[in-house]
Write an enzyme that holds these catalytic residues in place. Structure first.
Site, PDB file in Angstrom:
ATOM      1  N   ARG A 101      33.150  30.546  52.101  1.00 32.39           N
ATOM      2  CA  ARG A 101      32.449  30.404  50.816  1.00 32.39           C
ATOM      3  C   ARG A 101      32.513  28.952  50.361  1.00 32.39           C
ATOM      4  O   ARG A 101      33.572  28.325  50.421  1.00 32.39           O
ATOM      5  CB  ARG A 101      33.095  31.309  49.755  1.00 32.39           C
ATOM      6  CG  ARG A 101      33.051  32.768  50.177  1.00 32.39           C
ATOM      7  CD  ARG A 101      33.563  33.708  49.118  1.00 32.39           C
ATOM      8  NE  ARG A 101      33.498  35.076  49.621  1.00 32.39           N
ATOM      9  CZ  ARG A 101      33.876  36.153  48.955  1.00 32.39           C
ATOM     10  NH1 ARG A 101      34.362  36.024  47.728  1.00 32.39           N
ATOM     11  NH2 ARG A 101      33.772  37.338  49.490  1.00 32.39           N
ATOM     12  N   ARG A 142      42.014  30.219  46.388  1.00 32.17           N
ATOM     13  CA  ARG A 142      40.559  30.070  46.495  1.00 32.17           C
ATOM     14  C   ARG A 142      40.240  29.062  47.598  1.00 32.17           C
ATOM     15  O   ARG A 142      40.409  27.864  47.423  1.00 32.17           O
ATOM     16  CB  ARG A 142      39.994  29.586  45.146  1.00 32.17           C
ATOM     17  CG  ARG A 142      38.476  29.617  45.038  1.00 32.17           C
ATOM     18  CD  ARG A 142      38.013  29.267  43.632  1.00 32.17           C
ATOM     19  NE  ARG A 142      38.548  30.185  42.633  1.00 32.17           N
ATOM     20  CZ  ARG A 142      38.017  31.366  42.334  1.00 32.17           C
ATOM     21  NH1 ARG A 142      36.911  31.756  42.926  1.00 32.17           N
ATOM     22  NH2 ARG A 142      38.574  32.146  41.433  1.00 32.17           N
ATOM     23  N   GLU A 153      43.022  39.003  41.137  1.00 33.04           N
ATOM     24  CA  GLU A 153      42.169  39.821  41.992  1.00 33.04           C
ATOM     25  C   GLU A 153      42.567  39.719  43.470  1.00 33.04           C
ATOM     26  O   GLU A 153      42.725  38.627  44.014  1.00 33.04           O
ATOM     27  CB  GLU A 153      40.711  39.360  41.836  1.00 33.04           C
ATOM     28  CG  GLU A 153      39.758  40.134  42.725  1.00 33.04           C
ATOM     29  CD  GLU A 153      38.331  39.562  42.713  1.00 33.04           C
ATOM     30  OE1 GLU A 153      38.000  38.825  41.766  1.00 33.04           O
ATOM     31  OE2 GLU A 153      37.594  39.849  43.652  1.00 33.04           O
ATOM     32  N   SER A 196      37.995  43.975  45.570  1.00 30.21           N
ATOM     33  CA  SER A 196      36.874  44.307  44.704  1.00 30.21           C
ATOM     34  C   SER A 196      36.114  45.416  45.422  1.00 30.21           C
ATOM     35  O   SER A 196      35.688  45.232  46.558  1.00 30.21           O
ATOM     36  CB  SER A 196      35.999  43.063  44.544  1.00 30.21           C
ATOM     37  OG  SER A 196      35.085  43.239  43.507  1.00 30.21           O
ATOM     38  N   ARG A 247      45.311  36.336  50.118  1.00 26.82           N
ATOM     39  CA  ARG A 247      45.897  36.610  48.807  1.00 26.82           C
ATOM     40  C   ARG A 247      47.037  37.614  48.919  1.00 26.82           C
ATOM     41  O   ARG A 247      47.972  37.595  48.105  1.00 26.82           O
ATOM     42  CB  ARG A 247      44.828  37.107  47.834  1.00 26.82           C
ATOM     43  CG  ARG A 247      43.891  35.978  47.414  1.00 26.82           C
ATOM     44  CD  ARG A 247      42.994  36.357  46.255  1.00 26.82           C
ATOM     45  NE  ARG A 247      42.090  35.247  45.925  1.00 26.82           N
ATOM     46  CZ  ARG A 247      41.184  35.292  44.957  1.00 26.82           C
ATOM     47  NH1 ARG A 247      41.041  36.401  44.224  1.00 26.82           N
ATOM     48  NH2 ARG A 247      40.415  34.243  44.711  1.00 26.82           N
TER      49      ARG A 247
END
Length: 428
Positions: free
Chosen positions: A264, A279, A351, A354, A392
Site C-alpha cells: 500500500r 503502517r 485495528e 477488518s 500487527r
RNA sequence: GGAAAGGUGGCUGAGUGGUCGAAAGCGCCGGACUCGAAAUCCGGUGUACGGUUCUCCGUACCGUGGGUUCGAAUCCCACCCUUUCCGCCA
C-alpha cells in the site's frame, strides 16, 4: 457497484442512504444521463433492427437474382444516422458506467450512523489487558533491544515504511502466518489459496480499488499501455477467482484463506504511525474470503469475524470488536467489524482485522454469480476479513508478552511452530 | 525471445460473407412408455441490456479492440490468451 434499477426506481432513497457515509449523490446528473440514454438507446435499436431486416431482404433478393440497387441505397442512408447514434450511445453508457463505478456501497440497516471513528460502536471486549510491574516498551524498543528489528537498515534498502527483522523475530513472523493458516484450514473449513501478487486493472475494478483509489496502489509498468498492480490485500486476487463465473449452488459457500504480502502506498497518511511497523508499504496478512448466497451473508459475516477472533484468543491477546459507523466504512462495504488488539505500548486498542460484507457490490462489478434453486444466475455476496494482519499481530505479541529482562515470551499456541521455543531473548 | 497451430454455447465440435444466436452429439430439465429404472421417442434448455410487463417484442454478444461491407462467427489489422517445438531461466 449499485444496481442501476435501484437508482431508477428509488433515486431519493439511495441518495438518502448514501448521505449517511456521507456521500453526495448527484441525482440530477443521473436523471439527465438516464433520460438521454433511454432516448438514444431506443433509437439505436430501432435503426439496428431496420438495418438487419433490410440486409436480410437484400440477401433474399440477391438469392432470387432480383435487382437490389434501391434497397442498397436505402440501407446506405440509414447507416449514417445509425453510426452517429451508436457512437453517442457508447459515450452515454460509458458516462453512466463511470458514474456508477464511483458510487460507494449502501450501508446496511444495522450500521450505526456517524462520520468518524468516535461513532463506531463497541460490540464486545474480550480479555483483560495485562498489568505490568515495569515500564512497558513499545514494539520498536522491544525488537531493537533484542537486536532483531532494524528499521534503519530497512530504510537504507528501500525507504520509509519498510521493516527488517532477523533471527527469532523473523521466525516468529513466519510462525504466526503458519499458525493462522492451519487454524483456518483445519478448524474453520477454509481452502488454502496461493494467488498472484500482481493483478490486472479488471481485478482491481472488481473488488473496488479502481477507478477511485489508484493513488493508494503500487503499479508496475508493463508493455505499452498496460500495467499490473501490486495487491493491497489478498482480497483482490482471491475474490476475483469468481469474476465472470457462474458457481454451481452446491459449491457454496466458497471459503478461501490466503497468506500474501500486501502493498500500500499509504498516500495521504503522512505523519501517521511513522514509528514502527504499524503502517508499512509492505506487510503480510492472512485473509479470509467467502462467497455465499445473499440470504446467508450476514450470518457468514458473524462467523468470519469469529474465525478472526479465534486467532487472538488462541494467542491470548486482549481485543475488542467494533462495528464501524457509516462514515468510517470502506467504499465497497455494506457492514464492517473491526477487531482491535490491545497494544500496551500505545495504551490503546489498534485495528488488527477488518471483516466486511460487501453484499453484491463487488459481485456486480465482477459479474460473479451462482445458479440459484430456479436455475437462474444470481449475484453472489462476497465477504472478507483479515485473520489476521501478521505484522500487527507480531507487534501485539512483542508488546503484550514482553518481560522485564527485555525478553519476549512465545505464546503457547506458537511454540509448536518454533521448535518449542518459550522465550525470545537477545543473543549473547 | 523465435516458429507453428488454435481460441465458437455447460462440454465436444461443425460452420461457401446473406433467415447463424449459431448444425450435430453429449449433458441437463420436462413429458410419453414402465410397477419402477434403463433403453427408446417427443419437447425444451446461453448471457446481458432495453421496451412492455409477467406476456411478449427488440438489441447486443462466436478471445478483445478496430476496420472493410447494405450485411461479418466467416474477410483485413492490432492486441490478449492457450497448446506444441526451439532458446533462456528459478
Amino acid at each position: 457497484m449499485l444496481d442501476i434499477q435501484l437508482l431508477r426506481n428509488d433515486l431519493e432513497g439511495v441518495a438518502g442512504r448514501l448521505a449517511a457515509r456521507p456521500f453526495h449523490l448527484d441525482g440530477m446528473e443521473f436523471q439527465v444521463l438516464e433520460q438521454e440514454r433511454k432516448l438514444v438507446q431506443t433509437r439505436t435499436q430501432e435503426l439496428q433492427s431496420a438495418r438487419n431486416s433490410l440486409a436480410k431482404r437484400i440477401g433474399q433478393a440477391k438469392g432470387k437474382g432480383e435487382d437490389v440497387a434501391a434497397l442498397m441505397s436505402e440501407a446506405g442512408e440509414a447507416n449514417a444516422e445509425l453510426q452517429s447514434v451508436e457512437a453517442k450511445l457508447l459515450q452515454i453508457q460509458a458516462k453512466l458506467q463511470d458514474f456508477l463505478l464511483l458510487l460507494p456501497n449502501l450501508p446496511h440497516a444495522s450500521v450505526p450512523p456517524g462520520r468518524s471513528p468516535e461513532d463506531n460502536a463497541e460490540v464486545r471486549r474480550i480479555g483483560e489487558p495485562r498489568r505490568f510491574d515495569f515500564q512497558v516498551r513499545d514494539h520498536v524498543d522491544v525488537g531493537e533491544a533484542l537486536g532483531m528489528f532494524d528499521f534503519a537498515t530497512a530504510t537504507k534498502i528501500s525507504g520509509a515504511r519498510f521493516s527488517l527483522m532477523t533471527g527469532q523475530l523473523a521466525r516468529l513472523h513466519r510462525a504466526l502466518a503458519q499458525f493462522m493458516l492451519e487454524v483456518h484450514t483445519r478448524e474453520h473449513g477454509y481452502t488454502e489459496v496461493y494467488a498472484p501478487y500482481l493483478v490486472n486493472a479488471a481485478s482491481m475494478r472488481g473488488t473496488g480499488q479502481l477507478p477511485k483509489f489508484e493513488e493508494d496502489l503500487f503499479a508496475v509498468p508493463r508493455g505499452e499501455e498496460g500495467k499490473l498492480y501490486l495487491i493491497p490485500t489478498a482480497e483482490v486476487p482471491v475474490t476475483n477467482i469468481v469474476r465472470d463465473e457462474i458457481v454451481p449452488l452446491e459449491l457454496l459457500p466458497l471459503k478461501f484463506v490466503c497468506h500474501t504480502p500486501c502493498f500500500r502506498s499509504e498516500a495521504g497518511s503522512y505523519g501517521k504511525d511513522t514509528r514502527g511497523m504499524i503502517r508499512q508499504h509492505q506487510f503480510d496478512k492472512v485473509e479470509l474470503v467467502q462467497m455465499i448466497q445473499p440470504e446467508k451473508s450476514y450470518d457468514c459475516l458473524e462467523q468470519l469475524t469469529g474465525h478472526a477472533e479465534t486467532i487472538l484468543q488462541r494467542l491470548g491477546l486482549p481485543y475488542r470488536v467494533v462495528v464501524l459507523c457509516a462514515g468510517d466504512m470502506g467504499f465497497a462495504a455494506a457492514k464492517t467489524y473491526d477487531i482491535e488488539v490491545w497494544l500496551p505500548g500505545q495504551n490503546a486498542y489498534r485495528e488488527i482485522s477488518s471483516c466486511s460484507n460487501f453484499e453484491a457490490f463487488q459481485a456486480r462489478r465482477m459479474q460473479a454469480r451462482f445458479r440459484n434453486e430456479k436455475g437462474k444466475p444470481e449475484l453472489l455476496h462476497t465477504l472478507n476479513g483479515s485473520a489476521l494482519a501478521v505484522g500487527r499481530t507480531l507487534v501485539a505479541i512483542l508488546e503484550n508478552y514482553q518481560n522485564a529482562d527485555g525478553s519476549v515470551s512465545v505464546p503457547a499456541a506458537l511454540q509448536p511452530h518454533m521448535d518449542g521455543l518459550e522465550r525470545i531473548a537477545r543473543a549473547s
